[in-house]
Design a protein around this motif. Structure first.
Motif, short mmCIF file in Angstrom:
data_model
loop_
_atom_site.label_atom_id
_atom_site.label_comp_id
_atom_site.label_asym_id
_atom_site.label_seq_id
_atom_site.Cartn_x
_atom_site.Cartn_y
_atom_site.Cartn_z
N VAL A 168 42.92 60.62 7.89
CA VAL A 168 42.06 61.54 8.51
C VAL A 168 41.79 62.87 8.15
O VAL A 168 40.54 63.09 7.67
CB VAL A 168 42.37 61.11 10.21
CG1 VAL A 168 43.53 62.93 10.67
CG2 VAL A 168 41.32 60.68 11.12
N ALA B 13 49.03 62.03 13.77
CA ALA B 13 47.18 62.43 13.49
C ALA B 13 46.62 62.47 14.56
O ALA B 13 45.86 63.53 14.49
CB ALA B 13 47.00 61.34 12.96
N TYR C 220 58.91 67.94 10.70
CA TYR C 220 58.68 68.01 9.58
C TYR C 220 57.27 68.58 9.43
O TYR C 220 57.10 69.27 8.40
CB TYR C 220 58.75 66.39 8.64
CG TYR C 220 58.72 66.81 7.57
CD1 TYR C 220 59.60 67.62 6.46
CD2 TYR C 220 57.10 66.00 6.74
CE1 TYR C 220 59.40 67.18 4.85
CE2 TYR C 220 57.45 65.70 5.53
CZ TYR C 220 58.41 66.86 4.79
OH TYR C 220 57.62 66.52 3.32
N ILE D 74 55.95 59.82 -3.44
CA ILE D 74 57.40 59.27 -2.59
C ILE D 74 56.82 59.96 -0.89
O ILE D 74 58.20 60.37 -0.16
CB ILE D 74 58.10 60.53 -3.05
CG1 ILE D 74 57.72 61.89 -2.78
CG2 ILE D 74 58.80 59.95 -4.42
CD1 ILE D 74 59.15 62.73 -3.64
N VAL E 38 55.35 62.45 0.69
CA VAL E 38 55.79 63.97 1.73
C VAL E 38 55.00 65.03 2.05
O VAL E 38 55.14 65.73 2.67
CB VAL E 38 56.97 64.87 0.67
CG1 VAL E 38 57.88 63.96 -0.22
CG2 VAL E 38 55.49 65.49 -0.86
N ALA E 39 53.50 64.32 1.60
CA ALA E 39 52.83 65.44 2.11
C ALA E 39 52.27 65.51 3.90
O ALA E 39 52.82 64.36 5.02
CB ALA E 39 51.75 65.45 1.46
N ALA E 40 52.32 66.77 3.89
CA ALA E 40 51.68 66.84 5.18
C ALA E 40 50.26 67.13 5.12
O ALA E 40 49.57 67.40 4.52
CB ALA E 40 52.11 67.82 6.23
N PRO E 41 49.65 67.41 6.21
CA PRO E 41 47.92 67.73 6.71
C PRO E 41 47.37 68.52 5.67
O PRO E 41 46.35 68.89 4.90
CB PRO E 41 47.36 67.22 7.86
CG PRO E 41 48.49 66.76 9.12
CD PRO E 41 50.14 66.50 7.81
N GLY E 42 48.05 69.68 5.61
CA GLY E 42 48.05 70.56 4.96
C GLY E 42 47.47 70.93 3.84
O GLY E 42 46.74 70.97 2.70
N ASP E 43 48.79 70.39 2.69
CA ASP E 43 49.01 69.77 1.56
C ASP E 43 48.17 68.87 1.08
O ASP E 43 47.35 69.44 0.54
CB ASP E 43 49.98 69.28 1.47
CG ASP E 43 51.70 70.26 2.03
OD1 ASP E 43 51.52 71.06 1.61
OD2 ASP E 43 51.99 69.23 2.65
N ASN F 42 54.26 56.18 4.21
CA ASN F 42 54.24 56.72 5.47
C ASN F 42 55.83 56.80 5.10
O ASN F 42 56.19 57.15 6.52
CB ASN F 42 53.74 55.76 7.11
CG ASN F 42 53.58 56.30 7.96
OD1 ASN F 42 53.17 57.29 8.10
ND2 ASN F 42 54.29 55.27 8.85
N THR F 43 56.43 57.20 4.60
CA THR F 43 57.95 57.63 4.62
C THR F 43 58.61 58.01 5.34
O THR F 43 58.91 58.28 5.93
CB THR F 43 58.32 58.37 3.32
OG1 THR F 43 56.94 57.58 2.00
CG2 THR F 43 59.72 58.49 2.37
N ARG F 44 57.00 59.54 5.81
CA ARG F 44 58.11 60.73 6.74
C ARG F 44 57.11 60.85 8.51
O ARG F 44 57.43 61.73 9.11
CB ARG F 44 58.01 61.55 6.28
CG ARG F 44 59.16 62.25 4.94
CD ARG F 44 59.50 63.44 4.63
NE ARG F 44 60.04 63.30 3.65
CZ ARG F 44 60.86 62.27 2.14
NH1 ARG F 44 59.25 61.51 2.02
NH2 ARG F 44 61.45 62.56 1.83
N ASN F 45 56.00 59.57 8.19
CA ASN F 45 55.25 59.36 9.54
C ASN F 45 54.22 60.15 9.11
O ASN F 45 53.48 60.20 10.17
CB ASN F 45 56.41 59.56 10.65
CG ASN F 45 56.12 58.27 11.78
OD1 ASN F 45 54.97 57.98 11.55
ND2 ASN F 45 56.91 58.62 12.64
N THR F 46 53.78 60.96 7.80
CA THR F 46 52.81 61.48 8.43
C THR F 46 51.38 60.71 7.89
O THR F 46 50.34 61.47 7.04
CB THR F 46 52.73 62.62 6.85
OG1 THR F 46 53.41 62.42 5.58
CG2 THR F 46 54.42 64.24 7.98
N LEU G 70 49.10 58.22 8.10
CA LEU G 70 47.80 58.41 8.99
C LEU G 70 46.84 59.70 9.36
O LEU G 70 46.51 59.58 9.17
CB LEU G 70 47.85 57.47 10.23
CG LEU G 70 47.83 55.83 10.20
CD1 LEU G 70 49.39 55.34 9.58
CD2 LEU G 70 47.40 55.27 11.06
N ALA G 71 48.31 60.59 9.91
CA ALA G 71 47.34 61.64 9.51
C ALA G 71 47.08 62.48 8.54
O ALA G 71 46.28 64.05 8.06
CB ALA G 71 48.36 63.43 10.31
N LEU H 140 61.52 58.15 11.00
CA LEU H 140 61.01 57.91 9.84
C LEU H 140 62.42 59.43 9.80
O LEU H 140 62.98 59.36 8.05
CB LEU H 140 60.10 58.13 9.18
CG LEU H 140 59.37 56.59 10.21
CD1 LEU H 140 57.46 56.29 8.88
CD2 LEU H 140 60.31 55.29 9.98
#
Lengths: 310, 310
Positions: B224, A221, A261, B184, B186-191, B214-218, B220-221, A295
């Protein structure tokens, strides 16, 4: 989307506090795998007292070996080393690094405990470090450590990094790049926005870098917030290993594979083979005898791992 | 800063896939601890086939017990239950929940495998669910699952959630709140930005909620970023337990304590006792015999844990 550079710090910050000591060949293999995965800025070691940080012993020999490594000659990554004082910086320059990263800590107590001298002395040495590095043709970067919080003093004033930067600017002693490090992993995105805005105000043109730890799960984040604040380089450590020997609770740099990623999916990052990076994080975990905090190695890429999920 | 509500889902999404079955008293104790820590929206269970999700057996009895619990009568949290079909929703309403959360999956394959019927049938049942819930005075929320990616079909079109919402609006069948779930992880903030912008365009006034893993550590990003996109409620699971039985790689909801730390530091969240939340995550880990994925329980709060670090 803005292009961002990932600065890989596993060979330094990632392993420095690990009890399993990797020999030179192993460190060279790690750096070789990182370069093969597409990384082009790597913090390969630090020139510090090996009695205090045994993992970093033989820093000069490592850099020399990398200089003789044919794979490095082809890929031409920028190899940086960290130094905490003038002596360390001179050794790094003599060993042949491309970049010297020097550190000043935002809080007086932590600077004294990490560097053994007051901040004023660290900044005085910085001017000589900068001059020596420039004479040798090295890039210089200055990292302001504990910029978001100190394990001894607690909260750090949001304007403190900008004040240090302004002091350097006034002395005509700016680095080629300045970095803010959340050494003990306490920052939230609001802290990132505030500090980088003040820093940008003080230094309108200087390239900015950020170094986050995922200690409290806010690493990615903070990374995405830093990009929105104009930061163009982000430190990360493959496998997510790392910490700071003087801040015992600080475990876990931002994992390179997880950050990659996210940034690839956002169009911020190109040229990195994510599967190779995941494999490198897992390989490093095997060498250290630990499961990587990263992860991606557990969950797999997406949509690349569809077969597994279905 | 915008006020955000944390919706605690540990009693449902957090534990549903755990092999250690918690009895009703234990679930009630968990919910009691969450309420005592200051949480006021809790997804307490789901009304699904207990043969498919054994952990969720006895959902009606749990809700009845909570209705008789004096601590709940004082704190008056909003207790919600998840339903995948009209039958489940009717049971939830009869048991006396405050809120019914109904689910439609963004992808046809996953909806068929999760709900056992095509999307069209799920949406047809939704109208009856909504009518029944409103008649009983329950709040309704509709979660669009796998809104950011599907374990069977891969990428999900960014406009898909907004298209489902537009269909509901046209049929005068909107819920009180709509949520996008990254089932599942997979999302990143852009999505997140893209999907919520399209959703907001389709539904200018409806309250929005987000459910990240938080599967891929994204996680909390994404959280926010969702707040910046106008989302006012965020799902999280104490300890960071959770996953989806039909997406084997999906482990780890966003941990409530980690999200709370970040949002408190940003001024988005009030009224939660972070230490009590950390203790609850650790307690749940003991009951399940697993170390919580949450990181706050390991690192401690800041600057509250200064003594430890120094």
């Amino acid at each position: 989307m803005a292009e961002v550079t990932l600065v890989e710090v596993a060979p330094r910050d990632g392993i420095q506090n690990e009890p399993t000591i990797l020999d030179r060949a192993m460190k060279q293999a790690l750096i070789g795998k990182l370069v093969a995965a597409g990384l082009r800025r790597i913090e390969v070691t630090s020139f510090v007292n090996p009695k205090r940080v045994p993992q970093m012993a033989g820093a000069g020999d490592l850099v020399s070996a990398l200089r003789d490594d044919p794979a490095m000659a082809v890929a031409k990554p920028s190899l940086s080393a960290l130094a905490l004082n003038l002596r360390g910086a001179r050794e790094a320059i003599a060993a042949g690094v491309d970049e010297v990263t020097y550190v000043v800590v935002a809080s007086e107590t932590f600077n004294q405990r990490n560097q053994g001298v007051p901040i004023a002395e660290t900044l005085a040495q910085w001017r000589d470090v900068r001059a020596a590095a420039r004479e040798a043709g090295c890039m210089t970067s200055l990292t302001i450590a504990a910029a978001f919080g100190c394990p001894f003093e607690g909260e750090v004033d949001p304007g403190r990094p900008a004040a240090i930067a302004a002091e350097l600017a006034a002395a005509d002693a700016l680095p080629d790049e300045i970095a803010l490090a959340d050494t003990i992993g306490v920052a939230a995105p609001g802290d990132v926005t505030t500090r980088f805005a003040l820093l940008r105000e003080a230094l309108p043109d200087l390239p900015l870098r950020a170094h986050f730890h995922n200690t409290r799960n806010t690493g990615l984040a903070n990374a995405v917030t830093a990009i929105a604040s104009g930061v163009t380089a982000l430190d990360a450590s493959v496998g997510g290993f790392g910490g700071c020997p003087f801040a015992p609770a600080a475990t876990g740099n931002v994992p390179s594979e997880d950050l990659t990623y996210m940034l690839q999916r956002m169009g911020h990052l190109g040229g990195i083979d994510l599967d190779a990076l995941i494999a490198t994080g897992n390989w490093l975990g095997e060498q250290l005898g630990k499961q990587p905090p990263a992860l991606l190695g557990r969950a797999g890429t997406f949509p690349g791992n569809l077969g597994k999920a279905a």
